[in-house]
Design an enzyme around this catalytic site. Structure first.
Site, short mmCIF file in Angstrom:
data_model
loop_
_atom_site.label_atom_id
_atom_site.label_comp_id
_atom_site.label_asym_id
_atom_site.label_seq_id
_atom_site.Cartn_x
_atom_site.Cartn_y
_atom_site.Cartn_z
N HIS A 43 43.66 40.51 35.45
CA HIS A 43 43.20 41.66 36.22
C HIS A 43 44.27 42.74 36.15
CE1 HIS A 43 40.92 43.16 40.02
NE2 HIS A 43 41.53 44.17 39.42
N ARG A 45 46.00 46.23 36.60
CA ARG A 45 45.83 47.38 37.49
C ARG A 45 46.58 48.57 36.91
NH1 ARG A 45 45.24 43.07 41.15
NH2 ARG A 45 43.46 43.39 42.55
N GLU A 70 39.16 41.48 34.39
CA GLU A 70 38.66 42.06 35.62
C GLU A 70 39.30 43.42 35.85
OE1 GLU A 70 38.12 37.95 38.23
OE2 GLU A 70 39.79 39.32 38.68
N HIS A 190 38.27 34.23 44.63
CA HIS A 190 39.16 34.79 45.63
C HIS A 190 39.41 33.77 46.74
CE1 HIS A 190 41.30 38.53 46.75
NE2 HIS A 190 41.36 37.93 47.91
#
Length: 237
Positions: A43, A45, A70, A190
């Site tokens: 993921h 960012r 993701e 999660h």
């Protein structure tokens, strides 16, 4: 059997904390798959505080199982995914300053935007998944976007399960049943852990994949990563 995709963001966080290349992210990804994981999740960012965009490219030839990327579909992210063409892209509406993902998409409000992005990914044969809260309306909205799958945001379940409230799984069961009815695949992630994964799996029908990172890496500090991966695989059977 539900597939286990290991999120290796925390490995990148540890590497970045000292600079250099220890631990070696690519070696960890290789070993995790050798130990039995059926996918690798990252993921990235915008601030690249853990996974760097270059990592996403470097991992492409390393991931021989399923590669799941993701992120929030900002232009840089979309361009990266189209260039790499992973097995799956999971769209997450996280803010730039979010510590971790903390909400699913409003698939009704953002239907036009999501539909446009998803169409581009699907034209390139990339499976699409949308991160959603356990809300039937959001599942129905996901169907309208053309997404192949949803990823159920499981923090609420995990928090309540720790308190002994097993009824917290009910919204997830209901949403999974709706997704099955609509012909959408079901992923989840999660705060899933060794403590709650078996119960969650038993109560969410046709769960195709779970993405687990933070808990798995924390558990591996005590039990070893190879052992932990096999413990997850056993619970997911």
């Amino acid at each position: 059997m539900t597939k286990l995709s290991v999120n290796i963001n925390k490995i990148a966080t540890l590497r970045n904390s000292r600079g250099g290349n220890t631990p070696d992210l690519l070696k960890v990804a290789t070993d995790v798959q050798r130990f039995g994981a059926e996918g690798i999740t990252i993921h990235p960012r915008p601030d690249e505080r853990h996974i760097r965009y270059q990592d996403a490219y470097d991992l492409k030839p390393i991931v021989t199982t399923e590669y799941n990327i993701e992120g929030n579909p900002i232009p840089k992210f979309v361009d990266m995914v189209l260039a790499i063409q992973p097995t799956q892209v999971t769209l997450v509406p996280d803010a730039v300053d979010a510590v971790t993902s903390n909400a699913g998409w409003d698939t009704i409000k953002h239907v036009s935007f999501l539909k446009e992005v998803i169409q581009e990914f699907k034209r390139n044969d990339i499976r699409t998944s949308i991160f959603v809260d356990p809300d039937i309306a959001m599942v129905e909205g996901a169907k309208a976007t053309g997404a192949d799958r949803i990823e159920l945001y499981t923090e609420m379940f995990a928090e309540e399960f720790k308190k002994g409230n097993k009824e917290a799984v009910e919204p997830y069961t209901i949403c999974a049943e709706k997704a099955i009815e609509l012909g959408i695949g079901i992923n989840a992630g999660h705060d899933l852990s060794l403590d709650n994964i078996k119960f969650f799996k038993e109560n969410v029908p046709q769960l195709l994949e779970v993405s687990i990172g933070h808990a798995l890496i924390c558990e591996a500090l005590y039990l070893g990563i190879e052992n932990v991966i096999n413990m997850y695989l056993h619970r997911l059977k």
